[in-house]
Scaffold this motif. Structure first.
Motif, PDB file in Angstrom:
ATOM      1  N   SER A 180      -4.243   9.857  -6.040  1.00 24.03           N
ATOM      2  CA  SER A 180      -2.993  10.433  -5.555  1.00 24.03           C
ATOM      3  C   SER A 180      -1.801   9.511  -5.808  1.00 24.03           C
ATOM      4  O   SER A 180      -0.720   9.972  -6.148  1.00 24.03           O
ATOM      5  CB  SER A 180      -3.148  10.748  -4.061  1.00 24.03           C
TER       6      SER A 180
ATOM      7  N   THR B 228      -2.669   7.450  -0.020  1.00 22.76           N
ATOM      8  CA  THR B 228      -1.604   8.327  -0.503  1.00 22.76           C
ATOM      9  C   THR B 228      -0.251   7.797  -0.047  1.00 22.76           C
ATOM     10  O   THR B 228      -0.156   7.100   0.960  1.00 22.76           O
ATOM     11  CB  THR B 228      -1.757   9.764   0.023  1.00 22.76           C
TER      12      THR B 228
ATOM     13  N   GLY C 177       4.886   8.795  -5.036  1.00 20.77           N
ATOM     14  CA  GLY C 177       3.559   8.272  -5.286  1.00 20.77           C
ATOM     15  C   GLY C 177       3.571   6.892  -5.890  1.00 20.77           C
ATOM     16  O   GLY C 177       2.749   6.556  -6.717  1.00 20.77           O
TER      17      GLY C 177
END
Lengths: 321, 573, 343
Positions: free
Chosen positions: B278, B570, B79
């Motif tokens: 996210s 994301t 991430g």
């Protein structure tokens, strides 16, 4: 930098034959093959620039939008740029720009201020020396480039405006297009900053000469300051001046590159080496179309290298006297 | 001679040592880079070549160390998004007026409303808004779950304090009047005539009411701009000078680190009112240079494509072809004529210049169609945009006819023309050079290019000294008012071309207060048509942005203007 | 000598005063100002006037200069004015003091400049002695011409091909940027067997240091070559040899010091050259140093930043010059201060 090796002689002792030492210098220079090659390259590029108007195959601005970024071909020896303009012609006109700049510098007296003040300072000494030295301290302490950009940004627009007005109201033309007002401003400013170096060199040499017999004799006979400087001192530092001039011309030709980079000088589409290199100056452009950078670079590096070789040989020749 | 020799030998020894040291270091460097697996503690050199070393699991770790070590470590988690960026001018939302700063600000702060990825005005800090029937009063109810990054809850008082600060005389914000000036009392406050703003009232802890001076359908759009964002009063009052170094906002991300010229690190805000984003960490590399090179070196997840690489990017079979994406922007470039000075006081001269440039060919040759020839003034996706082309098409014969019809009669009688543009270097924009050559060829008009630096350009523009100039406009909010009214109404301060057309003024006046959206957009379309016909501007191109995006990154998009976007993205690794 | 140094030190503030006032006036004389630049496309003239008043850009130039020198330049500042070393707040990057904006950039440029200086003299001196030793053979002109060629390569010409070769083609160096964190950060440590620590210059340094030094190497090498040739023919060297002093002693006591003097004189010039090169190198290679920043500041007319940079560079230059002058007397006792070398 060290002026100690330059020989001294009284030029007035040989009146009527001022060519004597110069001829000697020339002969010494002639024997150096590398100096002659350097000189030849400089002359060829300058000639190319001076005659560009008549000899260039195309105009520097003539574009053919359907033929952009081509490599060398029969009708474009060095290829074309993004707008399909002939690279060879643009290089030739760039050489013309270099010629114009060099002339502008000579006109603005960039090479006169330093030596004059150096002679005066070294010969008169005392408070004259003090004032010139201290003023020199101030100018040498200013960071040159940012000041130059600042001066250009502050003064050049107004100078250009004034010149544009002059063009409209007189028979002169093409001054602004060729960047003359902009160069006048900048090299005027440049000579403000860079006279200190040559002033110090000439002063050091003058300090030595003024104690020599022939100068003392002239003083004893009641010669004026200007007479002594003009007839006795100047001839003895003139080789240094030539040396300085050859270095300065090379430096001026090179400085066009970075001045153009900061938007000083010639106005597009008139070309200069700096403008051409600027346009081709990103690594990705170089990867995609290397000739955009290589063509102008070849000429400008040749010119600067030739200046450096000639200057080096001249240096040796002067010192060997 | 022996002594000389000895010195030389000593010095040669020094040289040899130097060569050995430098050569040795380079060799070590090369080894360190190539033999990635051997180096237990990766050096920066190893960091750079990591991705050539294969898809090992410690990929992210190496990247982190390569970027300076101290921010590495924990960043190894998935991430993490690495983007090219540039230093913001300021992170104070109330004074920032440039899109470069806004890009970070919109991720760290929020306003009452914001703009969604589909360019709709949507509620953000506000839970609901009620507009009075006369269109003058906007009553916002705040959500009850909004927390500053430091945990304090946002109240209506924070909103009032923020607006008052943004329009305060001490802050002297250049954007305050443009975005908040419609609220009653803001002008008085800005000029120091009133302590508070009359048109901003706190009704209760969660309700705040704005009163504006006239019904303005675009008022909500203006509130989406950072000038109207909510800031933390406590932080600013306790650290009035240094607070933007580590600002406390309410946004999806908070600023973790900002090293000027090197990097900015944003960290996800777990208490964000629309849920934790996210992507947990966003790293902006600020060093500049070719982003594609760094992308290919595996240092960045997104890179911009320049004209030199566009052919490769467009080729689906090339290495970057599958990663390539293209987006349009709310940015137009144009040639502006000062309609008050000769020869541009004659509409036929302006039209003749417009008819004699072949923008389509120039876009293809010089920009490889990376920009789209403008079809009018309003850009695609903007409300009111119409696809049909309203601009002048390349028609040299018609251009010559119009020039002959003008009051000047022929090219020889025209006064000298100078086109001014902002340029850092002396090489003019390549399209400007192409234009002036076409004017010379087709009409026999010599146009001179004048390059100035930005500061001088602005000064000359303000004083109306420019005859003709090349410029651009970036939309601040998605409403045609932001360009048509601001740039072409004869009363507008930003009308820098001296354009004045009573018919256009009347239409723009009506559009200002028209409450029906369709009717309002129709008015703007009419105004656009008239302005283009009058050739006050020659619209040139709509900008487009070309990027390559790493396959691991999902949902990447380049909005046409700056809006919050990171939380919609994301990263799958 | 002490008197001379004191006189020069007293002169310093006067020079700085003139330098700052000159810069101040030139900056404000030109068209455009930082308020206008910062406002960008929001150009309500009344608003701009209002901001100018708030930021102290009203009043005569002398008032403004006085404020810059002694005054309270920004709310929350030390209020000491520039004379006490507080150079105000940036007009463009609001909320940042000039001092904090330039401190780190100065450090970065200083590191680069120092490394370049080391490379210039570290390679220039040996190369100069090499050519002196082989004077008369083909090596001498070959090395000198090669160096001259490097000097003739403008920074703007050499950087794109270098980037292409090292960053794109060979992929061994980063394509720009700055990786170091402070002084220690410019070297990475590489452990051999976990025992021996080898400092490795950060790969971000190679290209800028190379580009910054190529101009100076030729100059230093030529100078060393000339002086070495001269010194070896001097009477005192011959006399020393004739007296039977060992060659090593001759080398150490006569040749080295006398060859060093002219090298010392060019340190100042080399520094200036490196500084000027830094403007381009930093911009082209994306290094956040003072050269790149000062050009940005000039272009956006960030008055206080421009002034601070000018004053600091001028101070550094003046002090460096003074130190070099004083060091002459230690290297070469024949030089008396204030005489041949000075002014």
């Amino acid at each position: 930098m060290s002026a100690a090796a330059v020989g001294l002689e009284d030029a007035e002792a040989t009146p009527g034959r001022p060519a004597g030492p110069w001829l000697q210098l020339w002969r010494r220079l002639r024997r150096k093959r590398i100096a002659m090659i350097g000189l030849a390259v400089v002359l060829v590029i300058y000639l190319m620039g001076i005659t560009a108007q008549w000899t260039a195959p195309y105009s520097y601005r003539e574009q053919d939008l359907t033929r952009g970024l081509e490599g060398p071909s029969a009708d474009h020896f060095l290829g074309t740029d993004r707008l399909g303009r002939d690279m060879l012609s643009r290089v030739m006109y760039s050489a013309r720009t270099t010629v114009i700049i060099t002339l502008t510098v000579i006109v603005t007296g960039g090479m006169v201020i330093g030596p004059t003040l150096g002679l005066l300072s070294g010969y008169r000494g005392g408070w004259v020396d003090g004032v010139i030295g201290r003023v020199g301290d101030i100018f040498i302490a200013l960071p040159g480039l940012p000041m130059l950009i600042l001066i250009n940004a502050s003064l050049a627009p107004r100078v250009i405006e004034a010149t544009g007005w002059l063009e409209e109201n007189s028979l002169l033309s093409g001054l602004v297009q060729n960047g003359v007002p902009s160069y006048l401003t900048v090299f005027g400013a440049l000579s403000l900053f860079f006279w200190v170096g040559s002033m110090r060199i000439i002063r050091a040499q003058t300090l030595q000469i003024r104690e020599r017999d022939f100068v003392l004799a002239a003083q004893a006979m009641g010669a004026t300051t200007s007479h002594v400087i003009w007839r006795h001192l100047l001839p003895n530092v003139s080789f240094l001046l030539i040396l300085g001039a050859s270095t300065a011309l090379g430096a001026v030709a090179g400085s066009e590159l970075f001045l153009t980079w900061f938007g000083v000088g010639i106005q597009p589409p008139a070309p200069s080496f700096g403008a051409m290199i600027f346009e081709a100056g990103s690594v990705r452009t170089f990867q995609a179309s290397p000739h955009l950078l290589l063509v102008p670079s070849f000429f400008v590096v040749s010119l600067l290298f030739a200046f450096a070789l000639f200057g080096d040989a001249l240096n040796d020749a002067v010192r060997a006297r | 001679m022996g002594g000389q020799n000895r010195i030389i030998v000593i010095m040669l020894g020094v040289l040899a040592a130097l060569v050995l040291v430098i050569g040795g270091l380079s060799a070590v460097l090369l080894l360190g880079g190539g033999g990635d697996d051997d180096a237990a503690e990766p050096t920066a050199a190893a960091g750079i070549t990591t991705d050539t070393g294969g898809a090992s699991s410690d990929d992210g770790d190496d990247g982190g160390s390569g970027n300076g070590g101290d921010s590495g470590g924990s960043a190894a988690a998935s991430g993490r998004l690495r983007l090219p960026g540039s230093d913001p001018v300021t992170l104070d939302p109330h004074i920032a007026g440039d899109s470069g700063s806004a890009e970070y600000i919109v991720e760290v702060f929020n306003g009452l409303v914001t703009i969604s990825p589909d360019l709709e005005i949507v509620l953000d800090l506000a839970e609901s808004v009620e507009i009075s029937p006369d269109g003058l009063q906007y009553t916002f109810t705040l959500r009850d779950d909004i927390l500053f990054h430091n945990g304090r809850r946002v109240t209506a008082e924070d909103v009032r304090w923020s607006i008052e600060r943004a329009a305060s005389p001490e802050l002297a914000s250049p954007t305050a009047l443009a975005y908040l000036g419609d609220i009653i009392g803001v002008r008085e406050h800005f000029y120091g005539l009133a302590e508070t703003i009359e048109g901003v009232e706190v009704i209760d802890d969660r309700t705040v009411r704005f009163t504006i001076d006239a019904p303005k359908p675009y008022f909500l759009a203006k509130l989406s701009y950072p000038t109207a964002f909510v800031v933390d009063q406590q932080q600013i009052e306790s650290n009035p000078r240094g607070w933007t170094r580590r600002p406390v906002g309410t946004g999806p991300y908070r600023l973790q680190e900002w090293r000027i010229g090197e990097r900015i690190v944003l960290r996800a805000n777990p208490r964000y009112h629309f849920g934790e984003p996210s992507v947990r960490e966003v790293l902006y590399e600020l060093a500049g240079g070719s982003t594609l090179t760094r992308f290919e070196n595996g240092e960045l997840d997104v890179a911009f494509i320049s004209v030199n690489d566009i052919d490769r990017a467009r080729d689906p079979n090339s290495d970057i072809g599958p990663l390539y994406q293209e987006f349009s922007q709310f940015t137009i470039s144009y040639l502006a004529f000062n309609t008050q000075v000769p020869p541009f006081d004659d509409v036929n001269v302006r039209r003749a210049l417009g008819l004699s440039i072949d923008r389509n060919l120039i876009a293809e040759v010089t920009f490889k169609n990376m920009i789209a020839p403008a079809t009018g003034i309003l850009m695609p996706q903007l409300p009111g945009y119409t696809p049909e082309d309203k601009t002048f098409q390349f028609d040299p014969d018609e251009a010559r006819r119009l020039l002959a019809e003008s009051k000047y009669g022929s090219a020889e009688n025209l006064p000298p023309i100078v086109i001014t543009e902002v340029g850092g270097g002396a090489e003019a924009r390549i399209d400007t050079q192409a234009f002036i050559e076409q004017w010379r060829e087709e009409l026999g008009i010599e146009v001179r290019i004048q390059q100035t630096d930005f500061a001088t350009f602005l000064d000359d523009q303000d004083s109306g000294r420019l005859q003709m100039f090349n410029a651009g406009w970036i939309m601040d909010y998605p409403d045609p008012e932001d360009i048509l009214d601001l740039k072409f109404h004869s009363d507008s301060e930003l009308n820098d071309v001296g354009y004045s057309n009573a018919e256009v003024d009347a239409i723009l006046d009506r559009a200002r207060t028209e409450q029906d959206t369709a009717a309002r957009l129709a008015l703007y379309q009419e105004a656009e048509r008239l302005i283009v016909e009058d050739a006050a501007w020659l619209p040139l191109y709509f900008s487009r942005v070309h990027v390559v995006v790493n396959a691991d990154v999902e949902g990447w998009f380049e909005p046409p203007m700056v809006i919050p976007r990171l939380r919609h993205i994301t990263v799958n690794r | 000598m002490a008197g001379y140094i004191i006189r020069r030190l007293l002169w310093l503030p006067v020079v700085l005063f003139v330098v700052s006032f000159a810069t101040f006036s030139i900056a404000r004389f030109g068209p455009g100002d930082p308020v206008s630049v910062a406002a960008g496309q929001y150009r309500d003239p009344e608003v701009l006037e209002r901001i100018r008043a708030e930021r102290g850009l009203d009043g005569s130039i002398f008032e403004q200069y006085g404020r810059w020198l002694f005054g309270d330049l920004y709310p929350g500042g030390s209020g000491g004015g520039s004379i006490r070393g507080d150079f105000g707040e940036s007009f463009i990057q609001r909320g940042f003091t000039v001092n904090e904006l330039i401190r780190k950039r100065m450090l970065i440029s200083a590191q680069l400049g120092f490394l370049a200086l080391v490379v210039v003299f570290g390679t220039g001196i040996p190369l100069g002695l090499l050519t002196a030793r082989f004077s008369g053979t083909w090596i001498d002109p070959f090395v000198i011409s090669s160096l001259l060629f490097l000097t003739a390569l403008p920074v703007l010409v050499i950087i794109p091909p270098m980037l292409w070769l090292f960053a794109l083609k060979l992929d061994i160096l980063p394509a720009g940027g700055w990786g170091g964190d402070g002084f220690a950060g410019i070297f990475d440590v590489w452990w051999i067997g976990g025992v021996i620590a080898v400092p490795i210059p950060d790969p971000h340094l190679y290209m800028p240091v190379f580009v910054l030094s190529i101009g100076g190497i030729a100059g230093v090498a030529r100078l060393v070559r000339i002086t070495a040739l001269e010194v070896l023919t001097e009477d005192y060297v011959r006399t020393a040899r004739a007296k039977g002093i060992t060659e090593a002693a001759v080398a150490l006591r006569h040749v080295l010091p006398n060859s060093l003097l002219p090298v010392v004189t060019v340190i100042g010039f080399a520094l200036v050259g490196i500084l000027e090169g830094a403007f381009f190198t930093e911009t082209l290679l994306g290094i956040p140093g003072i050269g790149r920043f000062s050009i940005e500041a000039v272009q956006s007319r960030d008055y206080d930043v421009i002034l601070a940079i000018t004053v600091i560079i001028a101070t550094a230059f003046l002090i460096a010059n003074l130190v070099i002058e004083i060091s002459y007397t230690f290297i070469d006792p024949r030089v008396r201060l204030g005489e041949a070398v000075n002014a």
